[in-house]
Design a protein around this motif. Structure first.
Motif, PDB file in Angstrom:
ATOM      1  N   ALA A   8      37.914  42.000  45.058  1.00 51.78           N
ATOM      2  CA  ALA A   8      38.130  43.433  44.810  1.00 51.78           C
ATOM      3  C   ALA A   8      39.275  43.633  43.813  1.00 51.78           C
ATOM      4  CB  ALA A   8      38.442  44.157  46.119  1.00 51.78           C
ATOM      5  N   LEU A   9      40.348  42.837  43.971  1.00 53.53           N
ATOM      6  CA  LEU A   9      41.458  42.939  43.007  1.00 53.53           C
ATOM      7  C   LEU A   9      40.949  42.639  41.597  1.00 53.53           C
ATOM      8  CD1 LEU A   9      44.527  42.989  42.158  1.00 53.53           C
ATOM      9  CD2 LEU A   9      44.477  40.510  42.515  1.00 53.53           C
ATOM     10  N   VAL A  10      40.188  41.561  41.474  1.00 54.08           N
ATOM     11  CA  VAL A  10      39.691  41.191  40.140  1.00 54.08           C
ATOM     12  C   VAL A  10      38.798  42.310  39.597  1.00 54.08           C
ATOM     13  CG1 VAL A  10      38.328  39.517  38.812  1.00 54.08           C
ATOM     14  CG2 VAL A  10      39.858  38.709  40.624  1.00 54.08           C
ATOM     15  N   GLY A  11      37.906  42.838  40.446  1.00 54.76           N
ATOM     16  CA  GLY A  11      36.993  43.902  40.004  1.00 54.76           C
ATOM     17  C   GLY A  11      37.763  45.138  39.550  1.00 54.76           C
ATOM     18  N   GLU A  12      38.750  45.554  40.348  1.00 59.55           N
ATOM     19  CA  GLU A  12      39.515  46.761  39.986  1.00 59.55           C
ATOM     20  C   GLU A  12      40.374  46.508  38.736  1.00 59.55           C
ATOM     21  OE1 GLU A  12      41.579  48.361  43.470  1.00 59.55           O
ATOM     22  OE2 GLU A  12      39.809  47.898  44.675  1.00 59.55           O
ATOM     23  N   ALA A  13      40.899  45.282  38.642  1.00 57.82           N
ATOM     24  CA  ALA A  13      41.716  44.960  37.459  1.00 57.82           C
ATOM     25  C   ALA A  13      40.854  44.990  36.195  1.00 57.82           C
ATOM     26  CB  ALA A  13      42.370  43.593  37.645  1.00 57.82           C
ATOM     27  N   ARG A  14      39.657  44.409  36.287  1.00 60.96           N
ATOM     28  CA  ARG A  14      38.771  44.407  35.109  1.00 60.96           C
ATOM     29  C   ARG A  14      38.408  45.841  34.717  1.00 60.96           C
ATOM     30  NH1 ARG A  14      40.771  40.160  34.531  1.00 60.96           N
ATOM     31  NH2 ARG A  14      39.890  38.147  35.089  1.00 60.96           N
ATOM     32  N   ALA A  15      38.134  46.679  35.731  1.00 66.77           N
ATOM     33  CA  ALA A  15      37.774  48.072  35.439  1.00 66.77           C
ATOM     34  C   ALA A  15      38.927  48.803  34.757  1.00 66.77           C
ATOM     35  CB  ALA A  15      37.377  48.784  36.727  1.00 66.77           C
ATOM     36  N   ALA A  16      40.166  48.376  35.064  1.00 64.20           N
ATOM     37  CA  ALA A  16      41.345  49.039  34.474  1.00 64.20           C
ATOM     38  C   ALA A  16      41.709  48.460  33.108  1.00 64.20           C
ATOM     39  CB  ALA A  16      42.524  48.904  35.434  1.00 64.20           C
ATOM     40  N   GLY A  17      40.995  47.400  32.684  1.00 59.80           N
ATOM     41  CA  GLY A  17      41.286  46.843  31.356  1.00 59.80           C
ATOM     42  C   GLY A  17      42.064  45.541  31.378  1.00 59.80           C
ATOM     43  N   VAL A  18      42.268  44.978  32.580  1.00 57.05           N
ATOM     44  CA  VAL A  18      42.953  43.679  32.655  1.00 57.05           C
ATOM     45  C   VAL A  18      41.930  42.594  32.333  1.00 57.05           C
ATOM     46  CG1 VAL A  18      44.131  42.036  34.174  1.00 57.05           C
ATOM     47  CG2 VAL A  18      44.602  44.494  34.398  1.00 57.05           C
ATOM     48  N   THR A  19      42.230  41.789  31.329  1.00 54.57           N
ATOM     49  CA  THR A  19      41.272  40.752  30.912  1.00 54.57           C
ATOM     50  C   THR A  19      41.779  39.337  31.180  1.00 54.57           C
ATOM     51  OG1 THR A  19      42.241  40.844  28.709  1.00 54.57           O
ATOM     52  CG2 THR A  19      40.248  42.159  29.076  1.00 54.57           C
ATOM     53  N   ILE A  20      43.065  39.182  31.511  1.00 55.39           N
ATOM     54  CA  ILE A  20      43.619  37.835  31.679  1.00 55.39           C
ATOM     55  C   ILE A  20      43.045  37.182  32.948  1.00 55.39           C
ATOM     56  CG2 ILE A  20      45.767  38.241  30.430  1.00 55.39           C
ATOM     57  CD1 ILE A  20      47.176  38.782  33.087  1.00 55.39           C
TER      58      ILE A  20
END
Ligand code: FAD
Length: 328
Positions: free
Chosen positions: A216-228
């Protein structure tokens, strides 16, 4: 490596191209005394056989282990084939002090950092961040990049060294939000984005006990523009007392079911095996969900970490060392 955990229940090795094999890394902390230092040498040798991508070395709250962290990082650099990542906190030091510490590490040849804000010392209730200090991990990422740029501006030799061994900066991420600061996962995703914008290269998570919270963290981070890349931090669940202690420190409580599963074994060896198997299930779930690798919290002990790698087929055997070719 001596394996005490039966592999009959383990899934078959993943079929991955060598370049896609998951990363493996370990966290170590500076030894508290001479006996601990001797034990750590043996631990490092044992972990080295697994050919990890890197090992990270913690930094005590309020920079308490500044010298011992430096010594351990230098020892790893100078006496092993391992790549060390130095943890660095900023919240209890002035900006000038933090610059001096970064310079010391860079002078030593350290090229990888885990940039953290750091927690207040335990038990201090009226604690305030340093008035001339940095306030967030993102500020520290920016400062690391600035110090490196300033060194390069003054020295072409440094530019060349930086090209050959680029500075890499990791940061922390929190699958269940940062309990220590009262933050939610949404706060952490915002902080992670700020760290990426400041120049962070990848993240390592705090301990967690269920794959869905990491995913879920990865999914929400990706949705927010985190790509690392976001590497899951994994604590082998072999010692129930440690799980409870880590739960108190981090606010990430171990599940009752897991504690009961461990408590069902009076014998230390079978409890160890059950704990490694439970952790292997978590590792397989996050890797199947797309995690780029795993970072193992070793607590300076190698057995559980190596048994976990063996059971998940991520150990040194997974990446066989190529023997020198016979040139005759
Ligand atoms: P920050 O990102 O600065 O976050 C601090 C707080 O500010 C959080 O509540 C965050 O949500 C909020 N925040 C910051 N920026 C934003 C933003 N842009 N938008 C919204 N909210 C924001 N501690 C040590 O003392 N030594 C160690 O060696 C160490 N190693 C660690 C290794 C890992 C892998 C992890 C996960 C933690 C480690 N810690 C260590 C603990 C860490 O220092 C603490 O958890 C501390 O609370 C700071 O976390 P941070 O670096 O993510 O700080």
């Amino acid at each position: 490596m001596t394996t005490t955990v039966a592999r009959d229940e383990a899934p078959a090795p993943r079929r991955t191209a060598p370049a896609d094999r998951p990363t493996v890394s370990f966290e170590l902390f500076p030894p508290r005394d001479e006996a601990g230092a001797d034990r750590l040498v043996a631990t490092i040798r044992a972990l080295e056989a697994a050919r990890p991508d890197f090992v990270s070395v913690t930094y005590g709250a309020s920079g308490r282990t500044r010298q011992t962290t430096r010594r351990l990082v230098a020892q790893i650099l100078n006496t092993t084939a391992l790549t060390p990542i130095a943890h660095l906190t900023c919240v209890d030091a002035s900006r000038a002090e933090t610059v001096a510490i970064i310079e010391e590490f860079l002078d030593e040849g350290v090229r990888s950092f885990l940039a953290l804000r750091g927690d207040p010392p335990a038990g201090v209730t009226d604690w305030q961040p340093h008035p001339d200090g940095l306030h967030t991990a993102a500020d520290l990422v920016t400062l690391l990049r600035e110090v490196e740029a300033a060194r390069c501006a003054h020295s072409q030799a440094q530019v060349v060294r930086g090209l050959v061994k680029p500075l890499s900066v990791a940061v922390a991420a929190f699958p269940r939000g940062n309990h220590a600061t009262g933050g939610t996962r949404a706060n952490d995703v915002a902080a992670l984005l700020a760290k990426q914008q400041a120049g962070a290269d990848f993240a390592i998570t705090q301990v967690f006990w269920d794959a869905p919270s990491y995913l879920a963290l990865v999914g929400e981070a990706r949705a927010a523009g985190v790509t690392i890349p976001i590497i899951p931090g994994i604590l082998p669940a072999t010692d129930p007392a440690r799980l409870v202690r880590v739960g108190r420190l981090t606010g990430v409580t171990p599940p009752e079911q897991l504690l009961a599963r461990l408590a069902a074994h009076e014998d230390a060896t079978t409890r160890h095996s059950a704990g490694v198997r439970a952790t292997a299930d978590l590792v397989n779930a996050v890797l199947d969900g797309g995690a780029p690798g795993i970072h193992i919290y070793t607590f300076n002990q190698h057995r559980a970490a190596l048994d976990l790698l063996d059971l998940t087929h991520l150990g040194g055997a997974f990446a066989p060392r190529t023997e020198p070719k016979d040139l005759a």
